[in-house]
Design an enzyme around this catalytic site. Structure first.
Site, PDB file in Angstrom:
ATOM      1  N   SER A 109       0.839  -1.210   0.000  1.00 49.73           N
ATOM      2  CA  SER A 109       0.000   0.000   0.000  1.00 49.73           C
ATOM      3  C   SER A 109       0.868   1.252   0.000  1.00 49.73           C
ATOM      4  O   SER A 109       0.636   2.185  -0.766  1.00 49.73           O
ATOM      5  CB  SER A 109      -0.906   0.028   1.226  1.00 49.73           C
ATOM      6  N   ARG A 135       0.877   7.920   5.876  1.00 51.16           N
ATOM      7  CA  ARG A 135       0.001   7.126   6.739  1.00 51.16           C
ATOM      8  C   ARG A 135      -1.416   7.708   6.761  1.00 51.16           C
ATOM      9  O   ARG A 135      -2.400   6.955   6.815  1.00 51.16           O
ATOM     10  CB  ARG A 135       0.566   6.998   8.161  1.00 51.16           C
ATOM     11  N   HIS A 192      -2.925   6.471   3.664  1.00 54.91           N
ATOM     12  CA  HIS A 192      -3.180   5.035   3.862  1.00 54.91           C
ATOM     13  C   HIS A 192      -4.487   4.808   4.623  1.00 54.91           C
ATOM     14  O   HIS A 192      -5.233   3.864   4.353  1.00 54.91           O
ATOM     15  CB  HIS A 192      -1.989   4.448   4.638  1.00 54.91           C
TER      16      HIS A 192
END
Lengths: 224, 224
Positions: A15, A40, A43
């Site tokens: 990812s 992040r 994500h």
């Protein structure tokens, strides 16, 4: 594609490399210091807007990592953000995360003062954990209270200002960020309407992983 | 703009009317049946993409409200989604929400079977709460497991399929939605990459508020 074939750690690595590539393609490659946080958050949301929305005071990530190494508390404004923060990661740092929103004393203080629980919770945090990382994913009033407390002398280790919404949210993040700049308090904010408890937790986790990786560089591998 | 001046209920009403107006301006006005869910997800994310991403099987909202009136359990795949679900709302419906991810028996079952905790948690949910609302905001493997369980006869009251991410996520939601259509199981999914525990909780809350409003129409006012 059967459920058994993909380990969570592999999926996360893949990812992050997809996110890195797409950020490059969009011309939105974040600088090394903030990359772990920006990636992040994307994500967590699959929303590349955050590559543009997230604003950092200079050295904010470094200051936060240093605070986490020193065992700084994290105080959140929602139990949802609290639930999203990595407990094994925090444990490695001897850190702790708390949320005062469900505390009966906070509810009582809010009632007495004719204010919101978020405001009362931030006053409580300022009193009990003046050097904490304050992670605000929901309440604009929490950010305004932190700005007031900073005017009165509070110096948190970091303020994460990422409430989401349509009323007072944009303004509260501007007020908070300006106050942090004025008083030299490290800040990470999602400017504009977007944000949320999930974003607050993602930022905390990026910082926690960065801090634990520095203690044990073999631990994860992508977070940077 | 001082912290004291805005009551949370007023802010929410104002927010929803801003969302309603902007949806109209974008030509994305949702149909009455799904409006409460779509608007609450946008309220939670400030992301109007969800007006396009959210997909409903016909009658999904009505079926979910009926299930909540009958006291259906909600099973989530993250503690974060669980933390975001309105407990006072659920209490009015004599409902309950649970998450098996932190359950030691689920961790053990996953280890024995060489699979993920999300998969083991869904098998457990299928066994213990076969008529539940399954709210999945994180794990694509949970959706694939639910699709398998439906093939074997499981008929949940509703499946909320809103994992977020870059690997297997898009596909898992397609598989889940097709399975729900095939077996006549009500479903609400966020197609594409976007979603998350916050979105799963927002959908649950929209359904819970819709269900409680039908019991007490004076209770809230905007949710519809």
């Amino acid at each position: 594609m059967t459920p058994q074939h993909h380990l969570p750690a592999d999926i996360e690595r893949t990812s992050i490399s997809i996110i890195t590539r797409e950020l490059d393609e969009l011309g939105l490659t974040p600088p090394p210091e903030t990359a772990a946080v920006v990636k992040r958050v994307i994500h967590t949301t699959a929303d590349f807007d955050y590559a543009k929305n997230l604003r950092f005071t200079p050295g904010a990530v470094e200051a936060a990592v240093k605070a986490l190494h020193a065992g700084a508390f994290i105080v959140t404004d929602t139990n949802m953000a609290l639930a999203g923060i990595t407990k094994p990661g925090l444990k490695k740092l001897n850190g702790e995360a708390i949320c005062y929103m469900a505390d009966p004393a906070v509810a009582e203080a809010a009632k007495q003062a004719g204010t919101t629980r978020a405001v009362a919770a931030m006053h409580r945090a300022a009193r009990e954990h003046p050097g904490a990382i304050l992670a605000i994913g929901n309440a604009p009033t929490a950010l305004l209270t932190i700005a007031e407390e900073m005017e009165a002398g509070l110096r948190p280790a970091l303020v994460i200002g990422v409430p989401v919404g349509f009323v007072n949210v944009v303004e509260s993040k501007e007020v908070l960020f300006a106050a942090c700049e004025r008083y030299g308090v490290p800040a990470i904010a999602a400017m504009g309407r977007k944000g949320g408890s999930n974003v607050a937790a993602a930022i905390c986790n990026a910082l926690i992983y960065s801090a634990t990786e520095m203690l044990d560089p073999s631990a994860r591998g992508w977070n940077g």
